[in-house]
Design an enzyme around this catalytic site. Structure first.
Site, PDB file in Angstrom:
ATOM      1  N   GLY A 197       0.931  -1.321   0.077  1.00 33.44           N
ATOM      2  CA  GLY A 197       0.317  -0.382   0.002  1.00 33.44           C
ATOM      3  C   GLY A 197       1.061   1.482  -0.304  1.00 33.44           C
ATOM      4  O   GLY A 197       2.284   1.198  -0.257  1.00 33.44           O
ATOM      5  N   THR A 208       1.366  -1.764   8.314  1.00 36.78           N
ATOM      6  CA  THR A 208       0.168  -2.631   8.479  1.00 36.78           C
ATOM      7  C   THR A 208       0.294  -3.531   7.169  1.00 36.78           C
ATOM      8  O   THR A 208       0.758  -3.425   6.066  1.00 36.78           O
ATOM      9  CB  THR A 208      -1.598  -2.214   7.905  1.00 36.78           C
ATOM     10  N   ASN A 210      -1.315  -4.986   4.084  1.00 29.43           N
ATOM     11  CA  ASN A 210      -2.833  -4.762   3.009  1.00 29.43           C
ATOM     12  C   ASN A 210      -3.076  -6.421   2.265  1.00 29.43           C
ATOM     13  O   ASN A 210      -2.731  -6.218   1.605  1.00 29.43           O
ATOM     14  CB  ASN A 210      -2.235  -3.383   1.874  1.00 29.43           C
ATOM     15  N   GLU A 257      -6.604  -3.011   6.196  1.00 30.04           N
ATOM     16  CA  GLU A 257      -5.360  -3.247   7.097  1.00 30.04           C
ATOM     17  C   GLU A 257      -5.220  -3.783   7.659  1.00 30.04           C
ATOM     18  O   GLU A 257      -5.680  -2.704   8.573  1.00 30.04           O
ATOM     19  CB  GLU A 257      -5.045  -1.839   6.700  1.00 30.04           C
ATOM     20  N   ILE A 260      -0.906  -6.241  12.535  1.00 25.86           N
ATOM     21  CA  ILE A 260      -0.509  -7.747  13.746  1.00 25.86           C
ATOM     22  C   ILE A 260       0.247  -7.240  14.804  1.00 25.86           C
ATOM     23  O   ILE A 260       1.658  -6.801  15.051  1.00 25.86           O
ATOM     24  CB  ILE A 260      -0.004  -8.650  12.648  1.00 25.86           C
ATOM     25  N   TYR A 268       4.196  -9.662   2.143  1.00 28.36           N
ATOM     26  CA  TYR A 268       4.415  -9.386   0.760  1.00 28.36           C
ATOM     27  C   TYR A 268       3.853 -10.381  -0.211  1.00 28.36           C
ATOM     28  O   TYR A 268       5.062 -11.151  -0.296  1.00 28.36           O
ATOM     29  CB  TYR A 268       4.830  -8.146   0.017  1.00 28.36           C
ATOM     30  N   ARG A 281     -14.716   0.253  16.736  1.00 26.34           N
ATOM     31  CA  ARG A 281     -15.789   1.593  16.739  1.00 26.34           C
ATOM     32  C   ARG A 281     -15.880   1.707  14.430  1.00 26.34           C
ATOM     33  O   ARG A 281     -14.713   0.660  13.984  1.00 26.34           O
ATOM     34  CB  ARG A 281     -15.120   2.648  16.949  1.00 26.34           C
ATOM     35  N   PHE A 286      -9.650  12.299  11.096  1.00 22.97           N
ATOM     36  CA  PHE A 286      -8.587  12.784  12.396  1.00 22.97           C
ATOM     37  C   PHE A 286      -8.283  13.599  11.657  1.00 22.97           C
ATOM     38  O   PHE A 286      -7.522  13.660  10.595  1.00 22.97           O
ATOM     39  CB  PHE A 286      -7.723  11.397  13.150  1.00 22.97           C
TER      40      PHE A 286
END
Length: 311
Positions: A197, A208, A210, A257, A260, A268, A281, A286
């Protein structure tokens, strides 16, 4: 479990205990049918046969087929059915031509001549044949002359919600992992390949993975933040997943994403399975990366608590 991708490869059995359906998600209601199938086969000294269809019939005959999202890919469905102890799985290619078979033709050509059905076990409100004209009542009326018994499994409910693939899809699209898990009888999963990403997560300490799902019909749950477990390289690890458009960084594509916990390997191009444990949520925008980082800090705390609770 023996899998047949062409019904012509199936040789009629002496004592076939059969069920049929799309079995999308192999949810709790399906599992009850399969358990009864196995119990009946043991009692009658027979072998269990599941007839299913691919592609999903709605993909072929429905006008809104492009919008249909499924709970399981064919590979996943086969795996779930194998876990339920099925002896024979017959995957019937669903075409427009096949959809024109009458209920009478389906019984005679498929259930009797091809399978050798001795008992048919079906779920509540099961229909088959052209325009779904066949029903339990139809089978009750006609089964004796074909030499097989018929049993209908009553409707299954959990807290007054009928167990169905439609209800599970609706729950996942609303981010309701609690209902989805209860109706599935397990946590929802999807599998994809880890692709590169924008790698912005690395800049705030949260690299992350992806996860790109190849099957565009596979249902991806509602946008939001989830506590998850992932399976990669033979390991099962906890993490926190974001599904959505990443509004804080002006994202334009919907992504899945996963951060871990305690894992820094380069994966990858590798396959990863994501298991939804709990919705945390909704996705929010933000005011900059620092505010996003604080939110992720809190998400990780919430995800770790959810994983502990559901361990």
């Amino acid at each position: 479990m023996q899998v047949y991708y062409d019904i012509a490869d199936f040789k009629p059995l002496q004592n076939a205990i059969v069920t049929s359906g799309t079995f999308d998600g192999v949810h709790l209601g399906h599992q009850i049918i399969l358990a009864r199938l196995t119990e009946t086969a043991q009692t009658m000294g027979g072998e269990t046969v599941v007839l299913t269809f691919w592609p999903h019939p709605r993909m072929v005959v429905s006008k809104d087929s492009q919008n249909l999202k499924l709970l399981s890919t064919l590979e996943e469905k086969i795996a779930y059915l194998r876990q339920n102890g099925v002896h024979h799985l017959v995957i019937i290619p669903f075409t427009r031509e096949f959809s024109e078979l009458s209920s009478e033709e389906f019984i005679q050509q498929i259930l009797v001549e091809t399978i050798g059905t001795k008992k048919l076990v079906i779920g509540y409100d099961h229909h088959f044949g052209r325009n779904r004209e066949g029903s339990f009542e139809y089978l009750q009326q006609h089964a004796p002359r074909y030499g097989f018994e018929i049993e209908e499994i009553p409707r299954q409910e959990i807290e007054h919600i009928t167990v169905s693939s439609t209800k599970i899809r609706q729950a996942l699209l609303e981010g309701d992992t609690i209902i989805a898990t209860e109706l599935l009888g397990r946590n929802y999963t999807f599998t994809g390949i880890v692709v590169k990403g924008r790698q912005l997560g690395r800049t705030i300490g949260y690299p992350t993975a992806n996860v790109q799902v190849a099957e565009n019909y596979k249902l991806i749950p509602a946008d939001g933040i989830y506590a998850v477990r992932v399976e990669v390289r033979g390991q099962t690890l906890g993490g926190v997943m974001s599904i959505g458009f990443r509004p804080t960084v002006s994202g334009t594509n919907r992504t899945q994403e996963v951060y871990i916990f305690d894992f820094n390997d380069d994966v990858y191009g590798e396959k990863m399975t994501v298991e939804l444990v709990e919705f945390i949520r909704p996705e929010l925008k933000f005011d900059g990366l620092e505010a996003l980082k604080k939110a992720i800090d809190a998400d990780c705390v919430a995800a770790l608590a959810a994983l502990e609770e559901h361990s």
